[in-house]
Design a protein around this motif. Structure first.
Motif, PDB file in Angstrom:
ATOM      1  N   GLY A 116     -22.231 -21.231  17.016  1.00  0.00           N
ATOM      2  CA  GLY A 116     -23.596 -21.725  16.798  1.00  0.00           C
ATOM      3  C   GLY A 116     -23.610 -23.178  16.371  1.00  0.00           C
ATOM      4  O   GLY A 116     -24.437 -23.974  16.834  1.00  0.00           O
ATOM      5  N   GLU A 117     -22.696 -23.538  15.483  1.00  0.00           N
ATOM      6  CA  GLU A 117     -22.572 -24.928  15.031  1.00  0.00           C
ATOM      7  C   GLU A 117     -22.232 -25.851  16.203  1.00  0.00           C
ATOM      8  O   GLU A 117     -22.827 -26.923  16.363  1.00  0.00           O
ATOM      9  N   ILE A 118     -21.284 -25.435  17.020  1.00  0.00           N
ATOM     10  CA  ILE A 118     -20.858 -26.252  18.159  1.00  0.00           C
ATOM     11  C   ILE A 118     -22.019 -26.481  19.117  1.00  0.00           C
ATOM     12  O   ILE A 118     -22.246 -27.606  19.572  1.00  0.00           O
ATOM     13  N   ILE A 119     -22.779 -25.429  19.422  1.00  0.00           N
ATOM     14  CA  ILE A 119     -23.926 -25.558  20.320  1.00  0.00           C
ATOM     15  C   ILE A 119     -24.945 -26.542  19.753  1.00  0.00           C
ATOM     16  O   ILE A 119     -25.475 -27.401  20.466  1.00  0.00           O
ATOM     17  N   ARG A 120     -25.219 -26.457  18.464  1.00  0.00           N
ATOM     18  CA  ARG A 120     -26.203 -27.371  17.843  1.00  0.00           C
ATOM     19  C   ARG A 120     -25.748 -28.818  17.922  1.00  0.00           C
ATOM     20  O   ARG A 120     -26.518 -29.703  18.284  1.00  0.00           O
ATOM     21  N   VAL A 121     -24.494 -29.077  17.591  1.00  0.00           N
ATOM     22  CA  VAL A 121     -23.974 -30.444  17.613  1.00  0.00           C
ATOM     23  C   VAL A 121     -23.965 -30.977  19.041  1.00  0.00           C
ATOM     24  O   VAL A 121     -24.414 -32.095  19.303  1.00  0.00           O
ATOM     25  N   PHE A 122     -23.468 -30.183  19.984  1.00  0.00           N
ATOM     26  CA  PHE A 122     -23.428 -30.603  21.375  1.00  0.00           C
ATOM     27  C   PHE A 122     -24.850 -30.821  21.911  1.00  0.00           C
ATOM     28  O   PHE A 122     -25.108 -31.776  22.642  1.00  0.00           O
ATOM     29  N   GLY A 123     -25.765 -29.933  21.553  1.00  0.00           N
ATOM     30  CA  GLY A 123     -27.150 -30.031  22.007  1.00  0.00           C
ATOM     31  C   GLY A 123     -27.848 -31.290  21.533  1.00  0.00           C
ATOM     32  O   GLY A 123     -28.675 -31.854  22.250  1.00  0.00           O
ATOM     33  N   LYS A 124     -27.533 -31.743  20.342  1.00  0.00           N
ATOM     34  CA  LYS A 124     -28.125 -32.991  19.841  1.00  0.00           C
ATOM     35  C   LYS A 124     -27.656 -34.175  20.676  1.00  0.00           C
ATOM     36  O   LYS A 124     -28.407 -35.118  20.895  1.00  0.00           O
ATOM     37  N   GLN A 125     -26.427 -34.108  21.146  1.00  0.00           N
ATOM     38  CA  GLN A 125     -25.865 -35.185  21.961  1.00  0.00           C
ATOM     39  C   GLN A 125     -26.227 -35.042  23.441  1.00  0.00           C
ATOM     40  O   GLN A 125     -26.173 -36.010  24.189  1.00  0.00           O
ATOM     41  N   ASP A 145     -12.108 -31.076  21.707  1.00  0.00           N
ATOM     42  CA  ASP A 145     -12.025 -32.151  20.713  1.00  0.00           C
ATOM     43  C   ASP A 145     -12.571 -31.712  19.365  1.00  0.00           C
ATOM     44  O   ASP A 145     -11.966 -31.962  18.325  1.00  0.00           O
ATOM     45  N   TYR A 146     -13.725 -31.062  19.371  1.00  0.00           N
ATOM     46  CA  TYR A 146     -14.404 -30.657  18.138  1.00  0.00           C
ATOM     47  C   TYR A 146     -13.541 -29.697  17.319  1.00  0.00           C
ATOM     48  O   TYR A 146     -13.487 -29.786  16.093  1.00  0.00           O
ATOM     49  N   LEU A 147     -12.877 -28.788  18.018  1.00  0.00           N
ATOM     50  CA  LEU A 147     -12.038 -27.790  17.333  1.00  0.00           C
ATOM     51  C   LEU A 147     -10.604 -28.267  17.140  1.00  0.00           C
ATOM     52  O   LEU A 147      -9.806 -27.563  16.529  1.00  0.00           O
ATOM     53  N   ASP A 148     -10.288 -29.438  17.674  1.00  0.00           N
ATOM     54  CA  ASP A 148      -8.940 -29.998  17.584  1.00  0.00           C
ATOM     55  C   ASP A 148      -7.910 -29.020  18.152  1.00  0.00           C
ATOM     56  O   ASP A 148      -6.907 -28.695  17.513  1.00  0.00           O
ATOM     57  N   LEU A 149      -8.188 -28.554  19.368  1.00  0.00           N
ATOM     58  CA  LEU A 149      -7.296 -27.609  20.028  1.00  0.00           C
ATOM     59  C   LEU A 149      -6.118 -28.362  20.628  1.00  0.00           C
ATOM     60  O   LEU A 149      -6.296 -29.294  21.404  1.00  0.00           O
ATOM     61  N   SER A 150      -4.928 -27.943  20.255  1.00  0.00           N
ATOM     62  CA  SER A 150      -3.730 -28.596  20.786  1.00  0.00           C
ATOM     63  C   SER A 150      -2.950 -27.677  21.722  1.00  0.00           C
ATOM     64  O   SER A 150      -2.189 -28.157  22.553  1.00  0.00           O
ATOM     65  N   ASN A 151      -3.142 -26.372  21.590  1.00  0.00           N
ATOM     66  CA  ASN A 151      -2.448 -25.430  22.468  1.00  0.00           C
ATOM     67  C   ASN A 151      -3.225 -25.264  23.771  1.00  0.00           C
ATOM     68  O   ASN A 151      -4.458 -25.175  23.751  1.00  0.00           O
ATOM     69  N   PRO A 152      -2.526 -25.200  24.910  1.00  0.00           N
ATOM     70  CA  PRO A 152      -3.220 -25.045  26.193  1.00  0.00           C
ATOM     71  C   PRO A 152      -3.920 -23.692  26.296  1.00  0.00           C
ATOM     72  O   PRO A 152      -3.513 -22.710  25.670  1.00  0.00           O
ATOM     73  N   PHE A 153      -4.968 -23.664  27.096  1.00  0.00           N
ATOM     74  CA  PHE A 153      -5.735 -22.449  27.343  1.00  0.00           C
ATOM     75  C   PHE A 153      -6.309 -22.529  28.751  1.00  0.00           C
ATOM     76  O   PHE A 153      -6.357 -23.605  29.348  1.00  0.00           O
ATOM     77  N   THR A 154      -6.723 -21.390  29.258  1.00  0.00           N
ATOM     78  CA  THR A 154      -7.419 -21.347  30.540  1.00  0.00           C
ATOM     79  C   THR A 154      -8.754 -20.649  30.335  1.00  0.00           C
ATOM     80  O   THR A 154      -8.890 -19.787  29.460  1.00  0.00           O
ATOM     81  N   ILE A 155      -9.725 -21.038  31.163  1.00  0.00           N
ATOM     82  CA  ILE A 155     -11.046 -20.415  31.126  1.00  0.00           C
ATOM     83  C   ILE A 155     -11.417 -20.020  32.547  1.00  0.00           C
ATOM     84  O   ILE A 155     -11.330 -20.825  33.472  1.00  0.00           O
ATOM     85  N   HIS A 156     -11.819 -18.773  32.690  1.00  0.00           N
ATOM     86  CA  HIS A 156     -12.271 -18.252  33.982  1.00  0.00           C
ATOM     87  C   HIS A 156     -13.728 -17.844  33.829  1.00  0.00           C
ATOM     88  O   HIS A 156     -14.052 -16.974  33.018  1.00  0.00           O
ATOM     89  N   LEU A 157     -14.619 -18.500  34.576  1.00  0.00           N
ATOM     90  CA  LEU A 157     -16.032 -18.145  34.610  1.00  0.00           C
ATOM     91  C   LEU A 157     -16.237 -17.276  35.842  1.00  0.00           C
ATOM     92  O   LEU A 157     -15.887 -17.677  36.951  1.00  0.00           O
ATOM     93  N   THR A 158     -16.781 -16.081  35.653  1.00  0.00           N
ATOM     94  CA  THR A 158     -16.849 -15.129  36.758  1.00  0.00           C
ATOM     95  C   THR A 158     -18.230 -14.496  36.900  1.00  0.00           C
ATOM     96  O   THR A 158     -18.938 -14.302  35.906  1.00  0.00           O
ATOM     97  N   LYS A 159     -18.559 -14.178  38.141  1.00  0.00           N
ATOM     98  CA  LYS A 159     -19.762 -13.408  38.448  1.00  0.00           C
ATOM     99  C   LYS A 159     -19.395 -11.966  38.786  1.00  0.00           C
ATOM    100  O   LYS A 159     -20.255 -11.152  39.074  1.00  0.00           O
ATOM    101  N   ASP A 160     -18.118 -11.671  38.741  1.00  0.00           N
ATOM    102  CA  ASP A 160     -17.594 -10.356  39.117  1.00  0.00           C
ATOM    103  C   ASP A 160     -17.452  -9.478  37.880  1.00  0.00           C
ATOM    104  O   ASP A 160     -16.655  -9.773  36.992  1.00  0.00           O
ATOM    105  N   ARG A 161     -18.193  -8.404  37.826  1.00  0.00           N
ATOM    106  CA  ARG A 161     -18.168  -7.495  36.676  1.00  0.00           C
ATOM    107  C   ARG A 161     -16.805  -6.834  36.510  1.00  0.00           C
ATOM    108  O   ARG A 161     -16.451  -6.409  35.419  1.00  0.00           O
ATOM    109  N   GLU A 162     -16.015  -6.777  37.565  1.00  0.00           N
ATOM    110  CA  GLU A 162     -14.685  -6.176  37.453  1.00  0.00           C
ATOM    111  C   GLU A 162     -13.731  -7.042  36.636  1.00  0.00           C
ATOM    112  O   GLU A 162     -12.743  -6.547  36.102  1.00  0.00           O
TER     113      GLU A 162
END
Length: 119
Positions: free
Chosen positions: A101-110, A16-33
Motif C-alpha cells: 500500500g505504501e509503495i502504491i501511494r508513493v509511486f502514484g504521487k510520482q 529501487d524502493y525496496l533495495d532489492l539486490s537478489n534477482p527475481f522473475t515476474i510472470h504476468l499471466t491471463k491463464d488461470r492454470e
C-alpha cells in the motif's frame, strides 16, 4: 503511456524502493492454470506469478508490490517456507500488505496516470 510501460516503470521503482539486490522473475499471466490465486511468490525460485485478466492496472501493481515485499523478506532471510508465514494476519503477510500500500501511494504521487488507466 501503455500499461506495459507503466508496469515496467513500476517494477523498476519497486526494485529501487525496496533495495532489492537478489534477482527475481515476474510472470504476468491471463491463464488461470498458471496461478490459482491472485498472485504468488516462489521462495525457492525467486519467482512471482500474477494473474492479470480483467484486473485494473492498480490492482495488478499492488499484487506485484506485495509479492516483491515477499522477495525482500526472502532476501533478508525472513522466509523459511513454513505455511503459517503466508497465513492471513501473519506478521509476514501484514508487512507485505502494508508495504505494498505504501509503495502504491508513493509511486502514484510520482505517476498520477496510474489512477486513470483501467486495464
Amino acid at each position: 503511456m501503455t500499461n506495459r510501460v507503466i508496469m515496467d516503470k513500476f517494477i523498476e521503482f519497486c526494485e529501487d524502493y525496496l533495495d532489492l539486490s537478489n534477482p527475481f522473475t515476474i510472470h504476468l499471466t491471463k491463464d488461470r492454470e498458471d496461478v490459482t490465486t491472485t498472485a504468488y511468490y516462489d521462495i525457492h525460485k525467486s519467482h512471482i506469478c500474477v494473474y492479470i485478466k480483467d484486473r485494473a492496472i492498480m490492482d495488478v501493481m499492488r499484487s506485484v508490490a506485495h509479492e516483491l515485499v515477499h522477495h525482500l523478506q526472502n532476501q533478508n532471510g525472513e522466509l523459511k517456507g513454513n505455511a503459517e508465514e503466508g497465513a492471513d494476519g501473519s506478521p509476514i503477510e501484514n508487512e507485505a500488505n502494508a508495504k505494498a500500500g505504501e509503495i502504491i501511494r508513493v509511486f502514484g504521487k510520482q505517476n498520477p496516470e496510474i489512477y486513470t488507466n483501467n486495464k
